[in-house]
Design a protein around this motif. Structure first.
Motif, PDB file in Angstrom:
ATOM      1  N   LEU A  61       9.030   0.792   5.707  1.00  0.00           N
ATOM      2  CA  LEU A  61       8.213   0.957   6.906  1.00  0.00           C
ATOM      3  C   LEU A  61       9.063   0.812   8.154  1.00  0.00           C
ATOM      4  CD1 LEU A  61       5.047  -1.147   6.000  1.00  0.00           C
ATOM      5  CD2 LEU A  61       5.301   1.329   5.940  1.00  0.00           C
ATOM      6  N   LYS A  65      10.564  -4.137   6.672  1.00  0.00           N
ATOM      7  CA  LYS A  65       9.221  -4.222   6.087  1.00  0.00           C
ATOM      8  C   LYS A  65       9.077  -3.091   5.065  1.00  0.00           C
ATOM      9  CE  LYS A  65       7.184  -6.330  10.145  1.00  0.00           C
ATOM     10  NZ  LYS A  65       8.421  -6.483  10.895  1.00  0.00           N
ATOM     11  N   ILE A  80       2.521  -5.419   1.130  1.00  0.00           N
ATOM     12  CA  ILE A  80       3.156  -5.059   2.402  1.00  0.00           C
ATOM     13  C   ILE A  80       3.854  -6.324   2.879  1.00  0.00           C
ATOM     14  CG2 ILE A  80       2.832  -4.164   4.734  1.00  0.00           C
ATOM     15  CD1 ILE A  80       0.113  -3.021   3.676  1.00  0.00           C
TER      16      ILE A  80
END
Length: 122
Positions: A61, A65, A80
């Motif tokens: 991401l 992350k 996540i």
């Protein structure tokens, strides 16, 4: 923080991410080779057992992350999470959320509403 400091920070973050993504690609290739070898009847090493399965590959991401889909106790989760690097390995950190598949579907259902609120607040 000045704009120059921010640019330098973003640049170093970007360089660090490039290194980590290269490492992930290398690990992915290694895992595929080990899985192929195991399928061909070759003995698996202890480290191969600790490698992620293809379903647990990380999706970047940005800024350390990642999203991972994993199975735990016969249930699917979308994880996540922030990661950190230790001894050359990318490891999951404490900061993050692990959503069961049902909650992930609920999350996807409210994405448009969240986007609308973001537009209203910006």
């Amino acid at each position: 923080m000045s704009s120059k400091d921010a640019a330098l920070s973003d640049s170093s973050d970007s360089e660090n991410e490039k290194k980590i993504l290269a490492q992930l690609r290398k690990e992915k290739k290694s895992t595929k080779r080990k899985l192929a070898g195991a399928a061909a009847g070759e003995p698996a090493s202890k480290s191969a057992a600790k490698q992620t399965t293809p379903s647990e590959e990380k999706i970047a991401l940005g800024k350390m992350k990642f999203v991972t889909v994993r199975e735990f106790k016969n249930k699917l989760y979308v994880d996540i999470r922030e990661h950190y690097e230790k001894d050359g390995q990318l490891l999951p950190g404490k900061k993050g959320v692990s959503l069961p598949a049902e909650q992930w579907q609920n999350f996807k259902a409210v994405i448009e509403e969240v986007d609308e609120r973001l537009r209203q607040m910006s």
